[in-house]
Design an enzyme around this catalytic site. Structure first.
Site, mmCIF file in Angstrom:
data_model
loop_
_atom_site.group_PDB
_atom_site.id
_atom_site.type_symbol
_atom_site.label_atom_id
_atom_site.label_comp_id
_atom_site.label_asym_id
_atom_site.label_seq_id
_atom_site.Cartn_x
_atom_site.Cartn_y
_atom_site.Cartn_z
ATOM 1 N N ILE A 1 0.829 -1.205 0.000
ATOM 2 C CA ILE A 1 0.000 0.000 0.000
ATOM 3 C C ILE A 1 0.863 1.255 0.000
ATOM 4 O O ILE A 1 0.514 2.265 -0.610
ATOM 5 C CB ILE A 1 -0.986 -0.001 1.197
ATOM 6 N N ASP B 1 -11.314 -5.913 5.795
ATOM 7 C CA ASP B 1 -10.272 -4.980 5.366
ATOM 8 C C ASP B 1 -10.741 -4.173 4.159
ATOM 9 O O ASP B 1 -10.662 -2.948 4.172
ATOM 10 C CB ASP B 1 -8.965 -5.716 5.062
ATOM 11 N N SER C 1 11.579 0.696 7.728
ATOM 12 C CA SER C 1 11.221 -0.604 7.162
ATOM 13 C C SER C 1 12.342 -1.592 7.416
ATOM 14 O O SER C 1 13.521 -1.244 7.287
ATOM 15 C CB SER C 1 10.966 -0.490 5.657
ATOM 16 N N ARG C 2 11.971 -2.809 7.766
ATOM 17 C CA ARG C 2 12.951 -3.875 7.929
ATOM 18 C C ARG C 2 13.075 -4.729 6.681
ATOM 19 O O ARG C 2 13.910 -5.631 6.632
ATOM 20 C CB ARG C 2 12.581 -4.745 9.130
ATOM 21 N N LYS D 1 -5.925 3.135 7.104
ATOM 22 C CA LYS D 1 -7.126 2.473 7.601
ATOM 23 C C LYS D 1 -6.885 0.967 7.736
ATOM 24 O O LYS D 1 -6.064 0.407 6.990
ATOM 25 C CB LYS D 1 -8.324 2.769 6.692
#
Length: 320
Positions: free
Chosen positions: A26, A180, A48-49, A102
């Site tokens: 996303i 979702d 971010s990993r 969201k």
């Protein structure tokens, strides 16, 4: 509470540095392009990993970001809802303005806790609902403002393998399953209906090997006999459907394509917008400038009610 004040004085944004946390599908599909188009923000850092963004500094966690870049006052959180709460709390506690993808949280209560902290720190918290910024939604809301609505039919049917491939978290407790995408429909419903509705019945279909539903049928009731029927299904093959049909005493309104297309009495309406995610970042900038928050939990509350009231059925196991 929609449009609650966050306290403090507003300030004019002029291409503020923003950090994006959670660089998944996303973020790459929507958030990064929207920020690139924004006059209010420029992407300065990521967390971010699993890999950041070319040309942008990346940090492994929120603590590292806060330590390294105290100059960044705005963050946007794109990770799934379950791990998001602790990250949002840390960002708000550090005095950052926070935007939430969201749904805004895994529970309604935790979102209210974030809202209280944002108010105490005098910063903006924006719980986003991107589908409310679809091109036809504002026009639909205006058209229905004084209408006598008799029935609403929501059909949200899509292929989970197409839209959420390999996303195991969405099938785990807290991942919402079919809600979702279904919560997008509920966010439009709560935006366009002039009066609130409440859930009266629900049936939730759980795959035998999953913790969240693959389909749901909901019934809502409102004033003057209004009924809303909603069907969410992740098993749709062929054409995908994201449609809301509103019957009124004066005719029919239909939103299709997730709210992007509007017909009134069968006539296609001319609608325009800057896009859902660009609209979110434009709204975020407005809220920061005004010193306000926007934290509407009503779509999430409807989902919580469905889990509370819903009758559970077991269906065939789902394998991605």
């Amino acid at each position: 509470m929609r449009g609650a004040g966050a306290g403090g004085m507003g300030r004019q944004l002029k291409s503020e540095p923003i950090a994006l946390l959670g660089i998944g599908k996303i973020a790459r599909d929507q958030h990064i392009p929207a920020i690139a188009r924004s006059d209010a923000f420029h992407l300065t850092a990521t967390v971010s990993r699993s890999g950041g963004v070319d040309g942008v500094e990346n940090h492994t966690d929120i603590a590292a970001l806060l330590a390294a870049r105290p100059d960044i006052g705005v963050v946007s959180l794109c990770m799934p809802p379950v791990p998001r709460f602790d990250i949002a709390m840390a960002a708000l506690a550090a005095g950052k303005h926070v935007m939430l993808e969201k749904p805004p949280g895994a529970t309604v209560s935790e979102v209210h806790k974030l809202e209280r902290l944002a108010r105490a720190k005098g910063v903006t918290l924006f719980a986003t609902w991107h589908s409310r910024h679809a091109a036809g939604v504002a026009r639909a809301r205006a058209h229905l403002r004084d209408a006598r609505i008799t029935h609403v039919q929501i059909d949200w049917r899509e292929d989970v393998r197409r839209w959420h491939p390999g996303q195991d978290w969405i099938w785990q407790a807290g991942g919402l399953g079919v809600f979702d995408p279904g919560i997008n429909a509920l966010s439009i419903m709560t935006a366009v209906l002039p009066q609130p509705v409440h859930l009266t019945a629900a049936t939730l279909a759980f795959p035998a090997n999953r913790d969240t539903p693959i389909a749901a049928d909901l019934v809502f009731a409102g004033a003057a006999g209004l009924r809303v029927d909603a069907a969410f299904d992740w098993r749709q093959e062929g054409p995908q459907s994201w449609t809301i049909t509103v019957q009124t005493t004066d005719g029919e309104l239909r939103l299709t394509d997730g709210g992007a297309t509007l017909h009134i009495d069968g006539v296609l309406q001319t609608v325009a917008g800057i896009g859902e995610y660009p609209g979110l970042y434009h709204r975020f900038a407005e809220l920061i400038e005004a010193g306000q928050s926007d934290v509407d939990t009503s779509p999430l509350a409807h989902v919580a009610d469905a889990f509370l009231l819903g009758r559970r059925t077991t269906v065939a196991a789902f394998h991605d």
